[in-house]
Design a protein around this motif. Structure first.
Motif, PDB file in Angstrom:
ATOM      1  N   ALA A 355       0.814  -1.219   0.000  1.00 15.52           N
ATOM      2  CA  ALA A 355       0.000   0.000   0.000  1.00 15.52           C
ATOM      3  C   ALA A 355       0.843   1.264   0.000  1.00 15.52           C
ATOM      4  N   THR A 356       2.111   1.175   0.446  1.00 18.32           N
ATOM      5  CA  THR A 356       2.968   2.360   0.436  1.00 18.32           C
ATOM      6  C   THR A 356       3.354   2.770  -0.983  1.00 18.32           C
ATOM      7  N   PHE A 357       3.147   1.893  -1.954  1.00 16.58           N
ATOM      8  CA  PHE A 357       3.478   2.178  -3.349  1.00 16.58           C
ATOM      9  C   PHE A 357       2.301   2.807  -4.105  1.00 16.58           C
ATOM     10  N   GLY A 358       1.173   2.944  -3.424  1.00 20.25           N
ATOM     11  CA  GLY A 358      -0.015   3.495  -4.050  1.00 20.25           C
ATOM     12  C   GLY A 358      -1.227   2.646  -3.728  1.00 20.25           C
ATOM     13  N   SER A 359      -2.399   3.156  -4.058  1.00 24.98           N
ATOM     14  CA  SER A 359      -3.633   2.441  -3.725  1.00 24.98           C
ATOM     15  C   SER A 359      -3.727   1.090  -4.419  1.00 24.98           C
ATOM     16  N   ASN A 360      -3.089   0.955  -5.579  1.00 29.46           N
ATOM     17  CA  ASN A 360      -3.110  -0.327  -6.284  1.00 29.46           C
ATOM     18  C   ASN A 360      -2.197  -1.372  -5.647  1.00 29.46           C
ATOM     19  N   GLY A 361      -1.500  -0.974  -4.596  1.00 30.31           N
ATOM     20  CA  GLY A 361      -0.618  -1.915  -3.919  1.00 30.31           C
ATOM     21  C   GLY A 361      -1.240  -2.613  -2.734  1.00 30.31           C
ATOM     22  N   LYS A 362      -2.496  -2.321  -2.456  1.00 33.30           N
ATOM     23  CA  LYS A 362      -3.152  -2.989  -1.340  1.00 33.30           C
ATOM     24  C   LYS A 362      -3.183  -4.501  -1.555  1.00 33.30           C
ATOM     25  N   GLN A 363      -2.993  -5.232  -0.476  1.00 30.00           N
ATOM     26  CA  GLN A 363      -2.954  -6.703  -0.464  1.00 30.00           C
ATOM     27  C   GLN A 363      -1.760  -7.268  -1.259  1.00 30.00           C
ATOM     28  N   HIS A 364      -0.772  -6.405  -1.504  1.00 28.44           N
ATOM     29  CA  HIS A 364       0.467  -6.813  -2.148  1.00 28.44           C
ATOM     30  C   HIS A 364       1.632  -6.584  -1.183  1.00 28.44           C
ATOM     31  N   VAL A 365       2.765  -7.216  -1.476  1.00 30.77           N
ATOM     32  CA  VAL A 365       4.018  -6.932  -0.784  1.00 30.77           C
ATOM     33  C   VAL A 365       5.150  -6.958  -1.803  1.00 30.77           C
ATOM     34  N   ARG A 366       6.242  -6.278  -1.455  1.00 28.56           N
ATOM     35  CA  ARG A 366       7.452  -6.323  -2.286  1.00 28.56           C
ATOM     36  C   ARG A 366       8.528  -7.075  -1.534  1.00 28.56           C
ATOM     37  N   MET A 367       9.114  -8.052  -2.188  1.00 32.84           N
ATOM     38  CA  MET A 367      10.124  -8.895  -1.551  1.00 32.84           C
ATOM     39  C   MET A 367      11.484  -8.663  -2.183  1.00 32.84           C
ATOM     40  N   ASN A 368      12.478  -8.425  -1.330  1.00 25.02           N
ATOM     41  CA  ASN A 368      13.865  -8.233  -1.755  1.00 25.02           C
ATOM     42  C   ASN A 368      14.585  -9.572  -1.629  1.00 25.02           C
ATOM     43  N   VAL A 369      15.085 -10.099  -2.763  1.00 31.61           N
ATOM     44  CA  VAL A 369      15.748 -11.406  -2.741  1.00 31.61           C
ATOM     45  C   VAL A 369      17.250 -11.293  -2.934  1.00 31.61           C
ATOM     46  N   ALA A 370      17.814 -10.102  -2.673  1.00 38.34           N
ATOM     47  CA  ALA A 370      19.267  -9.911  -2.795  1.00 38.34           C
ATOM     48  C   ALA A 370      19.934 -10.310  -1.486  1.00 38.34           C
ATOM     49  N   CYS A 371      19.965 -11.605  -1.273  1.00 30.55           N
ATOM     50  CA  CYS A 371      20.527 -12.159  -0.039  1.00 30.55           C
ATOM     51  C   CYS A 371      21.065 -13.547  -0.354  1.00 30.55           C
ATOM     52  N   SER A 372      21.698 -14.161   0.609  1.00 27.20           N
ATOM     53  CA  SER A 372      22.192 -15.521   0.379  1.00 27.20           C
ATOM     54  C   SER A 372      21.024 -16.446   0.081  1.00 27.20           C
ATOM     55  N   ASN A 373      21.271 -17.417  -0.764  1.00 29.44           N
ATOM     56  CA  ASN A 373      20.217 -18.354  -1.130  1.00 29.44           C
ATOM     57  C   ASN A 373      19.713 -19.136   0.079  1.00 29.44           C
ATOM     58  N   ARG A 374      20.609 -19.345   1.031  1.00 29.91           N
ATOM     59  CA  ARG A 374      20.226 -20.068   2.246  1.00 29.91           C
ATOM     60  C   ARG A 374      19.202 -19.263   3.053  1.00 29.91           C
ATOM     61  N   LEU A 375      19.446 -17.962   3.203  1.00 30.74           N
ATOM     62  CA  LEU A 375      18.489 -17.117   3.925  1.00 30.74           C
ATOM     63  C   LEU A 375      17.175 -17.031   3.165  1.00 30.74           C
ATOM     64  N   LEU A 376      17.255 -16.957   1.840  1.00 31.71           N
ATOM     65  CA  LEU A 376      16.051 -16.894   1.021  1.00 31.71           C
ATOM     66  C   LEU A 376      15.202 -18.141   1.209  1.00 31.71           C
ATOM     67  N   LYS A 377      15.822 -19.302   1.145  1.00 27.35           N
ATOM     68  CA  LYS A 377      15.095 -20.562   1.327  1.00 27.35           C
ATOM     69  C   LYS A 377      14.405 -20.598   2.688  1.00 27.35           C
ATOM     70  N   LYS A 378      15.112 -20.164   3.710  1.00 26.06           N
ATOM     71  CA  LYS A 378      14.553 -20.144   5.060  1.00 26.06           C
ATOM     72  C   LYS A 378      13.313 -19.247   5.109  1.00 26.06           C
ATOM     73  N   GLY A 379      13.414 -18.074   4.532  1.00 28.21           N
ATOM     74  CA  GLY A 379      12.291 -17.148   4.537  1.00 28.21           C
ATOM     75  C   GLY A 379      11.094 -17.677   3.767  1.00 28.21           C
ATOM     76  N   LEU A 380      11.348 -18.262   2.615  1.00 31.81           N
ATOM     77  CA  LEU A 380      10.263 -18.810   1.807  1.00 31.81           C
ATOM     78  C   LEU A 380       9.557 -19.957   2.532  1.00 31.81           C
ATOM     79  N   THR A 381      10.341 -20.793   3.184  1.00 34.88           N
ATOM     80  CA  THR A 381       9.750 -21.903   3.931  1.00 34.88           C
ATOM     81  C   THR A 381       8.854 -21.395   5.059  1.00 34.88           C
ATOM     82  N   GLN A 382       9.311 -20.345   5.746  1.00 29.12           N
ATOM     83  CA  GLN A 382       8.515 -19.776   6.834  1.00 29.12           C
ATOM     84  C   GLN A 382       7.217 -19.162   6.308  1.00 29.12           C
ATOM     85  N   ILE A 383       7.286 -18.512   5.140  1.00 33.57           N
ATOM     86  CA  ILE A 383       6.063 -17.952   4.536  1.00 33.57           C
ATOM     87  C   ILE A 383       5.103 -19.077   4.179  1.00 33.57           C
ATOM     88  N   LYS A 384       5.622 -20.120   3.587  1.00 34.85           N
ATOM     89  CA  LYS A 384       4.788 -21.260   3.195  1.00 34.85           C
ATOM     90  C   LYS A 384       4.063 -21.841   4.418  1.00 34.85           C
TER      91      LYS A 384
END
Length: 391
Positions: A355-384
């Protein structure tokens, strides 16, 4: 690519990305996938150049050397086919401060300025904070990608007497790398109605193969007469804390207006560390960037595949550039508050609120994947795990 696999603990380094989380959310051990900086150490060539300067022990006033301009000019030419001369280059402390300089020097209070929706939040902030009228044009989704609604844009330009349009290329948060034809049609529209264009191209080097970046001013020589380009090495080489950006203003009249305001407000001085880091990046860190792009593409593709396979209710906008991914969680029927509660307190991850990107951003999120693949996998698993519990 082993350098990008390393996990770096950025806690207690005064990192906005990491050191604000516990204070803001009263939860320990949250993982940060929000602010657009990378969890990678910068290229060795940049570290060496800065280390050599630090070793002198004297950090006085610093000239802008010809070698800096030569590095900028060479980089733009060989990476983007963009020809720029030294006299057309102004420097500043950052792209957002540069945007403020452009708004203040090229428009008047009360003038209408057009931006897209959704788009990088500071666009709206600097327009409104500088007492200009903010007008938004919604981006359309077609085949999983954003497209400009040129018909709506023209209507808004006419109805509101738009004086300036702020372009984001590549687009943040959607990762669109606007094509030559799209930029041509946009340019012709703005040219027709005498609308100035400020093109924020800070993500220009973070293009995921096989996509190709086109700078607005390379589309047609005449576009340089009513446009200004903003860019920096900071996003490309993870130098956000080292302040230096460039303003490319080929039109002398526009350049002199910006330059004059910079001088009046003393915004024409830049950080010495930024000078050294930028020159080292452009002169010696290109191989590092090529390796980075391979790693980022791997993380982007893995993330997109993960949601498709494991959480198909999440609609993913696969980026053509940047390391940012726009995720649509609307199928879960959660409010924005409920969505972010689930991410933070159930999944243990922090992403940018759409929503901080505008009204069309409601119910959306922006994800930054510029990190180690290990940290990314951990985060994705937790979201799942957190969202499967909602089923």
């Amino acid at each position: 690519m082993a350098q990008f696999d390393q996990l770096h603990n950025r806690l207690q380094t005064n990192s906005i990305k990491w050191d604000t989380l516990e204070k803001d959310y009263q939860v320990r051990d949250l993982s940060a996938f929000w602010v657009a900086d990378m969890d990678f150490q910068v290229a060795p060539a940049i570290q060496q150049a800065l280390g050599k300067y630090v070793a002198t022990g004297i950090y006085g006033y610093h000239l802008l050397p010809d070698s800096l301009y030569e590095a900028i000019i060479s980089w733009q030419k060989r990476r983007h086919g963009y020809d720029i001369q030294k006299e057309a280059i102004l420097v500043s402390s950052g792209v957002v401060p540069s945007l403020v300089m452009c708004i203040e020097s090229l428009t008047r209070p009360g003038d209408a300025i057009l931006i897209h929706d959704p788009v990088y939040p500071p666009f709206a902030e600097v327009v409104e904070n500088n007492h200009r009228q903010l007008i938004r044009s919604s981006l359309m989704k077609h085949e999983g990608k954003f497209e400009m609604d040129l018909h709506e844009m023209e209507t808004l330009i006419i109805d509101h007497q738009i004086k300036l349009f702020i372009l984001c290329n590549p687009q943040n948060p959607g990762g669109r790398v606007w094509s030559n034809e799209e930029l041509k049609q946009l340019g012709l529209l703005c040219q027709k109605h005498h609308v100035l264009v400020i093109s924020d191209e800070i993500h220009q080097d973070l293009i995921l193969a096989p996509n190709h970046f086109t700078s607005f001013q390379t589309v047609d020589e005449s576009f340089a007469e009513f446009s200004v380009i903003l860019t920096s090495a900071t996003k490309t080489f993870n130098l956000a804390g080292i302040k230096l950006a460039m303003i490319f203003a080929k039109n002398r009249e526009l350049r002199e207006k910006i330059k004059s305001l910079q001088q009046v407000t003393r915004q024409d001085e830049v950080n010495t560390f930024g000078i050294i880091a930028t020159q080292a990046a452009y002169d010696y860190a290109e191989d590092w960037l090529e390796e980075l792009l391979v790693y980022l593409k791997m993380n982007v593709e893995e993330t997109c595949a993960f949601f498709s396979e494991s959480l198909p209710k999440v609609t993913v906008m696969q980026p053509e550039g940047t390391y940012l991914i726009w995720l649509d969680f609307s199928a879960y029927g959660l409010t924005d508050e409920e969505l972010h509660h689930q991410l933070i307190y159930e999944a243990g991850v922090v992403l940018n609120k759409g929503a901080t990107f505008g009204s069309n951003g409601k119910q959306h999120v922006r994800m930054n994947v510029a990190c180690s693949n290990r940290l990314l996998k951990k985060g994705l698993t937790q979201i799942k795990e957190a969202f499967l519990r909602l089923a």
